[in-house]
Design a protein around this motif. Structure first.
Motif, PDB file in Angstrom:
ATOM      1  N   GLY A 170       0.677  -1.218   0.131  1.00 59.60           N
ATOM      2  CA  GLY A 170       0.077  -0.248  -0.045  1.00 59.60           C
ATOM      3  C   GLY A 170       0.837   1.293  -0.103  1.00 59.60           C
ATOM      4  N   LEU A 171       0.173   2.229  -0.035  1.00 57.91           N
ATOM      5  CA  LEU A 171       1.008   3.705  -0.267  1.00 57.91           C
ATOM      6  C   LEU A 171       1.905   4.060   1.205  1.00 57.91           C
ATOM      7  CD1 LEU A 171       0.892   6.000  -2.236  1.00 57.91           C
ATOM      8  CD2 LEU A 171      -0.453   7.001  -0.996  1.00 57.91           C
ATOM      9  N   ASP A 172       1.404   3.381   2.309  1.00 62.16           N
ATOM     10  CA  ASP A 172       2.160   3.463   3.500  1.00 62.16           C
ATOM     11  C   ASP A 172       3.456   3.061   3.229  1.00 62.16           C
ATOM     12  OD1 ASP A 172       0.852   0.986   3.203  1.00 62.16           O
ATOM     13  OD2 ASP A 172       1.723   0.412   5.200  1.00 62.16           O
ATOM     14  N   ARG A 173       4.005   1.956   2.119  1.00 62.35           N
ATOM     15  CA  ARG A 173       5.198   1.341   2.285  1.00 62.35           C
ATOM     16  C   ARG A 173       5.873   2.653   0.970  1.00 62.35           C
ATOM     17  NH1 ARG A 173       6.513  -3.123   3.558  1.00 62.35           N
ATOM     18  NH2 ARG A 173       8.011  -3.576   1.631  1.00 62.35           N
ATOM     19  N   ALA A 174       5.165   3.600   0.240  1.00 67.54           N
ATOM     20  CA  ALA A 174       5.938   4.366  -0.406  1.00 67.54           C
ATOM     21  C   ALA A 174       7.294   4.890   0.225  1.00 67.54           C
ATOM     22  CB  ALA A 174       4.990   5.350  -1.028  1.00 67.54           C
ATOM     23  N   ARG A 175       7.239   5.147   1.556  1.00 67.65           N
ATOM     24  CA  ARG A 175       8.089   5.951   2.344  1.00 67.65           C
ATOM     25  C   ARG A 175       9.441   5.125   2.113  1.00 67.65           C
ATOM     26  NH1 ARG A 175       5.983   6.732   8.243  1.00 67.65           N
ATOM     27  NH2 ARG A 175       3.957   7.025   7.038  1.00 67.65           N
ATOM     28  N   LEU A 176       9.343   3.679   2.119  1.00 67.01           N
ATOM     29  CA  LEU A 176      10.527   3.080   1.937  1.00 67.01           C
ATOM     30  C   LEU A 176      11.209   3.061   0.624  1.00 67.01           C
ATOM     31  CD1 LEU A 176       8.821  -0.217   3.762  1.00 67.01           C
ATOM     32  CD2 LEU A 176      10.310   1.566   4.830  1.00 67.01           C
ATOM     33  N   MET A 177      10.313   3.158  -0.498  1.00 69.83           N
ATOM     34  CA  MET A 177      10.631   3.326  -1.777  1.00 69.83           C
ATOM     35  C   MET A 177      11.543   4.715  -1.823  1.00 69.83           C
ATOM     36  SD  MET A 177       7.757   2.033  -4.294  1.00 69.83           S
ATOM     37  CE  MET A 177       8.509   2.909  -5.619  1.00 69.83           C
ATOM     38  N   GLU A 178      10.921   5.928  -1.202  1.00 66.63           N
ATOM     39  CA  GLU A 178      11.519   7.008  -1.312  1.00 66.63           C
ATOM     40  C   GLU A 178      13.084   6.916  -0.575  1.00 66.63           C
ATOM     41  OE1 GLU A 178       7.333   9.242  -1.666  1.00 66.63           O
ATOM     42  OE2 GLU A 178       8.217   9.301   0.361  1.00 66.63           O
ATOM     43  N   ALA A 179      13.088   6.341   0.568  1.00 71.38           N
ATOM     44  CA  ALA A 179      14.220   6.348   1.593  1.00 71.38           C
ATOM     45  C   ALA A 179      15.144   5.561   0.702  1.00 71.38           C
ATOM     46  CB  ALA A 179      13.778   5.765   2.752  1.00 71.38           C
ATOM     47  N   THR A 180      14.828   4.327  -0.271  1.00 73.39           N
ATOM     48  CA  THR A 180      15.572   3.750  -0.982  1.00 73.39           C
ATOM     49  C   THR A 180      16.133   4.330  -1.911  1.00 73.39           C
ATOM     50  OG1 THR A 180      14.549   1.598  -0.144  1.00 73.39           O
ATOM     51  CG2 THR A 180      15.814   1.500  -2.300  1.00 73.39           C
ATOM     52  N   MET A 181      15.560   5.258  -2.663  1.00 75.96           N
ATOM     53  CA  MET A 181      15.935   5.966  -3.760  1.00 75.96           C
ATOM     54  C   MET A 181      17.273   6.872  -3.123  1.00 75.96           C
ATOM     55  SD  MET A 181      16.065   9.364  -4.915  1.00 75.96           S
ATOM     56  CE  MET A 181      14.664   9.794  -3.786  1.00 75.96           C
TER      57      MET A 181
END
Length: 203
Positions: A170-181
């Motif tokens: 879900g969108l709650d996991r988008a922060r993990l993608m952003e931090a990974t980037m």
């Protein structure tokens, strides 16, 4: 499918151009209307205002600078309601530091009844210009975070550019993608081979 593209920079050109070639209808909007018109002519798309482009698109690609997203969405108004918003923005400052730790969630709070999907934010723009993006015989995998129906819609657009959609929660996991980037970009800027951190598993 009708796709609205907010922005007239590299990501707008690369992804918008890919989707036009795949047979989709694309409309481009940008703060600089002349620049939007130039891009639209280059990729065989239409040009419109923020609101016209939001009205036009079933999916809207957010390819503007991260600080301007909420201003742009306000200008589009209620035309984004019910639409899928594919967020490829990266709120990163000097030293690959996240200036907004939860950009996708911030976007979701700025829109009425829209469905935000974090997507296309992990690779350099030149990757999205590849036709198709394939490395060592393996198509690029594109993680997507959002609600399942919206992710399914964006998954089709991922396949249309020759990539493999990777539903990532879900969108709650988008922060993990952003931090990974941000983390991986920091490694690249320091001259490291960041890709070597993720060796493929043997079949």
């Amino acid at each position: 499918m009708r796709i609205g593209v907010f922005g007239a920079g590299g990501m707008a050109e690369a992804l918008g151009g890919q989707w036009v070639r795949a047979g989709h209808e694309v409309m481009v909007a940008a703060r600089d209307h002349a620049k939007a018109g130039t891009l639209a002519a280059k990729i065989s798309a239409r040009v419109g205002t923020w609101r016209e482009t939001a009205d036009f698109g079933e999916v809207i690609l957010l390819a503007v600078s991260a600080p301007s997203v909420t201003e742009v969405l306000a200008a589009a108004g209620k035309a984004t309601a019910g639409k899928v918003l594919a967020d490829c923005t990266n709120a990163v400052g000097p030293g690959a530091v996240l200036t907004v730790p939860d950009q996708a969630a911030r976007i979701a709070t700025a829109v009425d009844d829209a469905h935000v999907v974090k997507a296309f934010n992990l690779c350099h723009v030149d990757v999205w210009r590849m036709t198709p993006p394939v490395f060592g015989g393996r198509p690029l995998a594109v993680p997507l975070c959002g609600d399942p129906a919206a992710v399914a819609t964006v998954s089709g657009l991922v396949r249309d550019i020759g990539c493999v959609p990777l539903p990532a929660g879900g969108l709650d996991r988008a922060r993990l993608m952003e931090a990974t980037m941000a983390f991986m970009v920091g490694l690249w800027f320091d001259g490291h081979d960041a890709q070597a951190c993720f060796p493929p598993l043997a079949g």
